[in-house]
Motif scaffolding. Structure first.
Motif: not given
Length: 198
Positions: A23-32, A58-62
């Motif tokens: 969940e933390q990674q998903q939130q970070a990805s959205e903000h990124l 940090i995931d740039p997929h979004l």
């Protein structure tokens, strides 16, 4: 100045990012993604080098998903089969077949006719282990990006925008700059954007 050695700091920061929940990674990805979409250096970029997250990066997929709707073409780094220690960038689309390289990192095939040399990209977004507000950075230690973009020191006009991506907690007080470190134009995190004078 951080008192830890580069290897100890690398270990500590990698451990912190691997401790993040899904969940933390998903939130970070959205903000990124939101920060990248607003970034002035990326506003007109149409050919962007990027990476697939692993090891807690940090995931740039979004951003990739949203960028494709803006007709941005993305490219993944591929270990160059002829020039050891350097990267070339291969197109990354929906359905691109990926194969683990010798480090276990998935990469596209190397169709030479379709690959892009580093200088032909508008921007390159790559993962950092650590960074500071002066533009110091800490990578995984392989030196692939430094060797690939070494030309940007002598021909800065040819260089794409080089932007590191990281979680905000990966920012440290200060990092030593090594002679071979290629300067960044900036860093984007889940919290804010940093721009540096090269």
């Amino acid at each position: 100045m951080n008192t830890l050695s580069r290897s100890d700091l690398r270990k500590e920061l990698r451990s912190l990012r691997n401790d993040l929940s899904f969940e933390q990674q998903q939130q970070a990805s959205e903000h990124l993604a939101l920060n990248l979409l607003r970034h002035p250096d990326l506003y007109r970029a149409k050919h962007i080098g990027i990476y697939l997250a692993n090891d807690g990066e940090i995931d740039p997929h979004l951003f990739i998903d949203l960028g494709r709707h803006k007709n941005i073409h993305f490219y993944l780094p591929v270990l160059h089969p002829v020039y050891p220690g350097k990267l070339v960038f291969s197109p990354y689309r929906d359905g691109t077949e990926l194969t683990p390289n010798r480090f276990g990192i998935p990469e596209p095939p190397f169709p030479e006719a379709r690959c892009r040399p580093a200088w032909s990209l508008d921007a390159v977004l790559f993962p950092l282990v650590g960074f500071d507000e002066q533009g110091g950075r800490l990578g995984m230690g392989g030196g692939f990006y430094d060797r690939t973009f070494a030309f940007s020191r002598v021909r800065p006009a040819m260089a794409p925008k080089l932007i590191g991506l990281a979680h905000e907690f990966q920012k440290v007080e200060a990092l030593p700059i090594e002679p071979w470190d290629v300067p960044l134009h900036g860093v984007v995190t889940d919290k804010q954007c940093y721009q540096f004078r090269r």
